[in-house]
Every structure is written in C-alpha cells, then in structure tokens.
Design a protein around this motif. Structure first.
Motif, short mmCIF file in Angstrom:
data_model
loop_
_atom_site.label_atom_id
_atom_site.label_comp_id
_atom_site.label_asym_id
_atom_site.label_seq_id
_atom_site.Cartn_x
_atom_site.Cartn_y
_atom_site.Cartn_z
N TRP A 173 0.84 -1.19 0.00
CA TRP A 173 0.00 0.00 0.00
C TRP A 173 0.88 1.25 0.00
O TRP A 173 1.86 1.31 0.74
CB TRP A 173 -0.87 0.03 1.26
CG TRP A 173 -1.84 -1.11 1.35
CD1 TRP A 173 -1.58 -2.39 1.71
CD2 TRP A 173 -3.24 -1.05 1.06
NE1 TRP A 173 -2.73 -3.14 1.68
CE2 TRP A 173 -3.76 -2.34 1.29
CE3 TRP A 173 -4.10 -0.03 0.65
CZ2 TRP A 173 -5.11 -2.63 1.11
CZ3 TRP A 173 -5.43 -0.33 0.47
CH2 TRP A 173 -5.93 -1.61 0.70
N GLU A 174 0.51 2.24 -0.81
CA GLU A 174 1.22 3.52 -0.80
C GLU A 174 0.59 4.42 0.25
O GLU A 174 -0.64 4.55 0.31
CB GLU A 174 1.13 4.19 -2.16
CG GLU A 174 1.84 5.53 -2.19
CD GLU A 174 1.71 6.25 -3.51
OE1 GLU A 174 2.21 7.37 -3.60
OE2 GLU A 174 1.10 5.70 -4.45
N ILE A 175 1.41 5.04 1.08
CA ILE A 175 0.91 5.97 2.09
C ILE A 175 0.65 7.31 1.42
O ILE A 175 1.55 7.90 0.83
CB ILE A 175 1.93 6.11 3.24
CG1 ILE A 175 2.15 4.76 3.91
CG2 ILE A 175 1.45 7.16 4.26
CD1 ILE A 175 3.27 4.73 4.92
N THR A 176 -0.61 7.77 1.47
CA THR A 176 -0.98 9.02 0.80
C THR A 176 -1.30 10.15 1.77
O THR A 176 -1.33 11.30 1.37
CB THR A 176 -2.20 8.81 -0.12
OG1 THR A 176 -3.28 8.32 0.66
CG2 THR A 176 -1.87 7.81 -1.23
N GLY B 230 -1.82 11.41 9.58
CA GLY B 230 -2.45 12.21 10.62
C GLY B 230 -2.97 11.25 11.67
O GLY B 230 -2.36 10.21 11.94
N MET B 231 -4.12 11.57 12.27
CA MET B 231 -4.75 10.62 13.19
C MET B 231 -5.13 9.35 12.43
O MET B 231 -5.08 8.25 12.97
CB MET B 231 -6.01 11.22 13.82
CG MET B 231 -5.72 12.16 14.96
SD MET B 231 -4.97 11.33 16.35
CE MET B 231 -6.35 10.43 16.99
N ASP B 232 -5.52 9.52 11.17
CA ASP B 232 -5.81 8.40 10.28
C ASP B 232 -4.73 8.37 9.21
O ASP B 232 -4.17 9.40 8.84
CB ASP B 232 -7.17 8.56 9.61
CG ASP B 232 -8.32 8.46 10.60
OD1 ASP B 232 -8.20 7.69 11.56
OD2 ASP B 232 -9.33 9.15 10.40
N ILE B 233 -4.47 7.18 8.69
CA ILE B 233 -3.48 7.00 7.63
C ILE B 233 -4.24 6.69 6.34
O ILE B 233 -5.07 5.79 6.32
CB ILE B 233 -2.51 5.83 7.95
CG1 ILE B 233 -1.88 5.99 9.33
CG2 ILE B 233 -1.47 5.67 6.87
CD1 ILE B 233 -0.93 7.14 9.47
N ARG C 89 -0.30 -1.65 13.99
CA ARG C 89 -0.45 -3.05 14.39
C ARG C 89 -0.35 -3.99 13.17
O ARG C 89 0.19 -5.08 13.27
CB ARG C 89 -1.81 -3.25 15.06
CG ARG C 89 -1.77 -4.04 16.31
CD ARG C 89 -3.10 -4.24 17.01
NE ARG C 89 -4.30 -4.02 16.26
CZ ARG C 89 -5.20 -3.07 16.52
NH1 ARG C 89 -5.04 -2.24 17.53
NH2 ARG C 89 -6.29 -2.95 15.80
N MET C 90 -0.89 -3.55 12.02
CA MET C 90 -0.93 -4.40 10.83
C MET C 90 0.31 -4.26 9.94
O MET C 90 0.49 -5.04 9.01
CB MET C 90 -2.18 -4.06 10.00
CG MET C 90 -3.47 -4.42 10.70
SD MET C 90 -4.90 -4.01 9.71
CE MET C 90 -4.70 -5.13 8.34
N LEU C 91 1.18 -3.30 10.23
CA LEU C 91 2.35 -3.03 9.41
C LEU C 91 3.41 -4.10 9.57
O LEU C 91 3.75 -4.48 10.69
CB LEU C 91 2.92 -1.66 9.78
CG LEU C 91 4.14 -1.18 9.00
CD1 LEU C 91 3.77 -0.97 7.54
CD2 LEU C 91 4.64 0.12 9.61
N ARG C 92 3.94 -4.59 8.46
CA ARG C 92 5.04 -5.55 8.50
C ARG C 92 6.36 -4.83 8.22
O ARG C 92 7.32 -5.00 8.95
CB ARG C 92 4.82 -6.66 7.48
CG ARG C 92 5.96 -7.66 7.47
CD ARG C 92 5.65 -8.85 6.63
NE ARG C 92 4.59 -9.61 7.27
CZ ARG C 92 3.99 -10.64 6.75
NH1 ARG C 92 4.33 -11.05 5.56
NH2 ARG C 92 3.04 -11.28 7.38
N MET D 141 -8.92 4.67 4.47
CA MET D 141 -8.41 5.43 5.61
C MET D 141 -8.43 4.47 6.79
O MET D 141 -9.40 3.76 7.01
CB MET D 141 -9.30 6.64 5.91
CG MET D 141 -9.30 7.69 4.83
SD MET D 141 -7.77 8.59 4.70
CE MET D 141 -7.89 9.64 6.13
N MET D 142 -7.34 4.45 7.55
CA MET D 142 -7.20 3.52 8.67
C MET D 142 -6.68 4.28 9.89
O MET D 142 -5.76 5.09 9.74
CB MET D 142 -6.21 2.42 8.25
CG MET D 142 -6.01 1.34 9.26
SD MET D 142 -4.81 0.11 8.69
CE MET D 142 -5.65 -0.58 7.29
#
Length: 64
Positions: free
Chosen positions: A25-28, A31-34, A54-57, A46-47
């Motif tokens: 996934w590309e981070i676009t 902030g409080m949400d990614i 927690r889900m990031l590898r 938006m997450m």
C-alpha cells in the motif's frame, strides 16, 4: 515493539493481503488516520494510526 518511521509516498507491506492479492500500500496521508492506496487495484482506504501500526510488516521506498 519498535516504532517504524514512515512518510507520504512510502510503500507499506501489510501482514494481510487485500482481496485483490496485493499486500503493498502507498501511504498518501498521515495524521490521526493513515490514507492508503492499494498498489494492486488502486483502492483507497483510511485507517486509524493505531490499527495501521499493528498491521504493518515493513516499509520500503523510504525517502530520507
């Protein structure tokens, strides 16, 4: 657990695959949400930051 640094434009590899089969996934937006854009199908989500961390590898294409 260490905190991983990330920035807009980086590619995040997540623990679970998206239904299209990609786990990149590309981070676009940060902030409080990614904000994330799937590299397989282009789907945008938006997450909450806590769930994202927690889900990031791993992170690649990090611009320093």
């Amino acid at each position: 657990m260490e905190k991983k640094a990330f920035a807009v434009g980086d590619i995040a590899c997540m623990k679970k695959n998206h239904p299209c089969g990609s786990n990149e996934w590309e981070i676009t937006r940060i902030g409080m949400d990614i904000g994330l854009k799937c590299q397989g199908c282009g789907h945008f989500v938006m997450m909450p930051r806590v769930k994202f961390q927690r889900m990031l590898r791993s992170i690649r294409n990090q611009k320093l």
